[in-house]
Scaffold this active site. Sequence first.
Site, mmCIF file in Angstrom:
data_model
loop_
_atom_site.group_PDB
_atom_site.id
_atom_site.type_symbol
_atom_site.label_atom_id
_atom_site.label_comp_id
_atom_site.label_asym_id
_atom_site.label_seq_id
_atom_site.Cartn_x
_atom_site.Cartn_y
_atom_site.Cartn_z
ATOM 1 N N HIS A 47 -25.230 -21.492 97.180
ATOM 2 C CA HIS A 47 -25.166 -23.243 96.579
ATOM 3 C C HIS A 47 -26.372 -23.680 97.356
ATOM 4 O O HIS A 47 -26.965 -23.404 98.304
ATOM 5 C CB HIS A 47 -23.884 -23.563 97.127
ATOM 6 N N SER B 216 -17.814 -33.806 93.958
ATOM 7 C CA SER B 216 -17.467 -35.128 94.159
ATOM 8 C C SER B 216 -16.689 -35.621 92.868
ATOM 9 O O SER B 216 -15.824 -36.566 93.098
ATOM 10 C CB SER B 216 -18.692 -35.753 94.527
ATOM 11 N N GLY C 133 -23.585 -33.637 88.924
ATOM 12 C CA GLY C 133 -23.433 -35.122 88.405
ATOM 13 C C GLY C 133 -22.198 -34.886 87.407
ATOM 14 O O GLY C 133 -21.881 -36.119 86.758
ATOM 15 N N ILE D 170 -27.141 -33.677 92.207
ATOM 16 C CA ILE D 170 -25.720 -33.209 92.655
ATOM 17 C C ILE D 170 -25.493 -34.690 93.543
ATOM 18 O O ILE D 170 -26.080 -35.355 94.253
ATOM 19 C CB ILE D 170 -25.923 -32.155 93.792
ATOM 20 N N GLU E 84 -27.669 -25.574 88.669
ATOM 21 C CA GLU E 84 -27.297 -26.907 89.279
ATOM 22 C C GLU E 84 -28.741 -27.627 89.976
ATOM 23 O O GLU E 84 -29.243 -27.354 91.172
ATOM 24 C CB GLU E 84 -26.209 -26.898 90.716
#
Lengths: 243, 243, 243, 243
Positions: free
Chosen positions: C112, C222, C200, C165, C160
């Site tokens: 990640h 998130s 996002g 992010i 990603e």
Amino acid sequence: MILILNVNAISVKNTLKPKLPKPIIIVNFKNYLEATGQKAVELAQKAEKANKETGVCIAVAPQFSDIVRVAESVEIPVFAQHIDPVMPGAFTGHVLAESVKDAGAYGTLINHSERQLKLADIDATIRRANGKDLISCVCTSNPQLSAAVAYLNPDIISIEPPELIGTGIAVSKAQPETVTNTIKLVRKVNDEAIILCGAGISHGEDVSVALKLGTQGVLVASGIVKAKDPYIILRDFADSTRK
Amino acid sequence: MILILNVNAISVKNTLKPKLPKPIIIVNFKNYLEATGQKAVELAQKAEKANKETGVCIAVAPQFSDIVRVAESVEIPVFAQHIDPVMPGAFTGHVLAESVKDAGAYGTLINHSERQLKLADIDATIRRANGKDLISCVCTSNPQLSAAVAYLNPDIISIEPPELIGTGIAVSKAQPETVTNTIKLVRKVNDEAIILCGAGISHGEDVSVALKLGTQGVLVASGIVKAKDPYIILRDFADSTRK
Amino acid sequence: MILILNVNAISVKNTLKPKLPKPIIIVNFKNYLEATGQKAVELAQKAEKANKETGVCIAVAPQFSDIVRVAESVEIPVFAQHIDPVMPGAFTGHVLAESVKDAGAYGTLINHSERQLKLADIDATIRRANGKDLISCVCTSNPQLSAAVAYLNPDIISIEPPELIGTGIAVSKAQPETVTNTIKLVRKVNDEAIILCGAGISHGEDVSVALKLGTQGVLVASGIVKAKDPYIILRDFADSTRK
Amino acid sequence: MILILNVNAISVKNTLKPKLPKPIIIVNFKNYLEATGQKAVELAQKAEKANKETGVCIAVAPQFSDIVRVAESVEIPVFAQHIDPVMPGAFTGHVLAESVKDAGAYGTLINHSERQLKLADIDATIRRANGKDLISCVCTSNPQLSAAVAYLNPDIISIEPPELIGTGIAVSKAQPETVTNTIKLVRKVNDEAIILCGAGISHGEDVSVALKLGTQGVLVASGIVKAKDPYIILRDFADSTRK
């Protein structure tokens, strides 16, 4: 300036670690283009000019590849920005104490906030510097860490709160208690280490305040390297050590 | 040798990345004392002598602080052992592409098994090398990783099984299938990258076998640096590229 | 949801790696307090509710210490956020494949952008996951790196772009070409890996666009964890996979 | 053992950091398979048995994923093997103080020689532990580093010469001066920290010698985890604290 000459002479010929003059201003060239290659040499020459005119010790810390050219061009002390805690051997891409010493380095920064080390590696790196008579200047970010490092007997401890680095807000004026607490804690366990402060140092007054707080000098980077006329600032810094 | 001269000329004057001659022998000086400072210069001169006598391209990868002196002393290509994926700026103790280029480097090793990088940093470092017309030589430890790296378009890929590094047991003879699988997988996605092999290369025959397996050269370190007479081995390696 | 049940049953009993259902939504709990401890369990239960109602596979990636409690509380797949490329042994403070598997993990995120690995360690970590029948989901930051990773045969590749992010600006809408280029490059060398996109993702439409671009799902954090009502968003995401 | 019960009660209910009983034996489970999953629980139960029979405080440090199960199964203190110096937030794959605390941890190892931290991160990690009322046990490799760490006010300092770890050659017997110098240097600046020693501790006599040298306990791993009958060794260690 005579002092510096002698210092370098001792350093190279006897490979005994010399005593550092005080106060001392160390200019960290970082990876700034304004202080890379020929420009590193020119900036070092400006530092030497200010040194010769004032007698105040100004050292420069260029990039690894520039150490030879800078050390050949000036008589002021040259520091590496980092060395690795490795012995000679199969360590591709690492920075060997022997190599920077041979290139003309007089000392090395260790554990700068932009190149931090594991605790045991700080200890090992100081020993490597000692073993090759390189002056060790360990950077720390708060008083407690400075005291911790003081136990490892570096030649110089430089306190630099990372939040102020590159801001132009001088540690000596914005956080005087960080500086005085560092001095107080370090002196409990270590009488000899030179104590510098850094971060945001950009005016002569920042330097004179730093000395009045009890330091023996400053570690500075963008305040000099990014200045329109670095010589003027260097000269101002050197003069301010006497105010 | 004329070729190399031209190569360097293009590199310095046009800042266009030159085409590498093949085969190529890259000698990694690591942090060996036998290849530090003046000894780095002398070893590079021996490599140049073997190059001039045979016309075979021999490149050298000294320590950062030695790049200037080596590059001033010889006309063969000089590689850095590592650069960091940083742009010019506040990166104390890092190795900037601009700095090693200015010092005379023609290329750089990337991701050597003794200085490994995060995946995204390999990509960023290749881009940084490209941006400054530095030849990128990415080291990998197995065929799959070589193919992975091939997608990132380095100029050179060098396969080096870490378990053989420094052993004197040559990858080309002990693990020929590692070499041929690397070539097979890399060529599926990348026609242009030069493919080298390394680890344990110590005899001329190791070199000729490496070329017969389909590589365009070798990356070697202790086999040369620690040799009693490095010139003899260098000359043997160069001669063996034609067998 | 029956599917997931079977999947877990196979995973635990046979220690054979199961085939992943598509599309898949993986919710990364990161180190958010809103998804720590009992709240991790509650968030996983909301994900399971949305899964049961829609049949769409939703997996969750809680912190290491929460894996056991989450895996005991829900039947949906549980991922670790990272494992280390170490074998059982003297590796204090590392994350062992055997340990997270035993705790109930079905797979693991690898590399990640907040926990990046060296290239060789990505390879070794995928092998460790394979060895313990853990589904490997490797995160990458651009199409070239995705293709590079595709050569290492992970089960899932998630693209990603780090700059998106946590922004709420969805990769699928802001950088559709990043997603389609990833798919194009990965598919040249790897037909099997599930391809996700992340960064996002915060609206159902971001998910449906991601699928229309050719992905098999999304990796989200998130957008769910910090939502006022995570269940509503989870349900919206699941429903959007059919639009 | 009553003591420990109370300690845990305070720890969980009041979230005030309890005073540690002395002497203390901490068993580091590392990533050993013999102490993973259900076997971690069983080993912790053996430690608890020895604790209940002798009243000597024995703590256990299982892997992250095992903390919940171990903490639910025993009343002795449970330590994490590491936490990261991060606040709650977007830190995928990191170990959050809040998370291990919630899982039932009573403290954490920091800077074990197999999981070393940068100096500033040791400081930040101790502060994170303090902030969540977790007992901090910082490992160091020599007396100077122990004194350096003493300035950062951890609850426990454990001196472990890395060259003896896992050898069965006990630090307390092979390097008694390392232990006594650590105590001498630490006590100059820190009266309160519990001082442990570790590395090679495998016999009851190693423990009693460690206490006679002035430590308040030991940090042990393979000597217990890899023992044929860990309970017998644990009991022997506990008994030896009174000899």
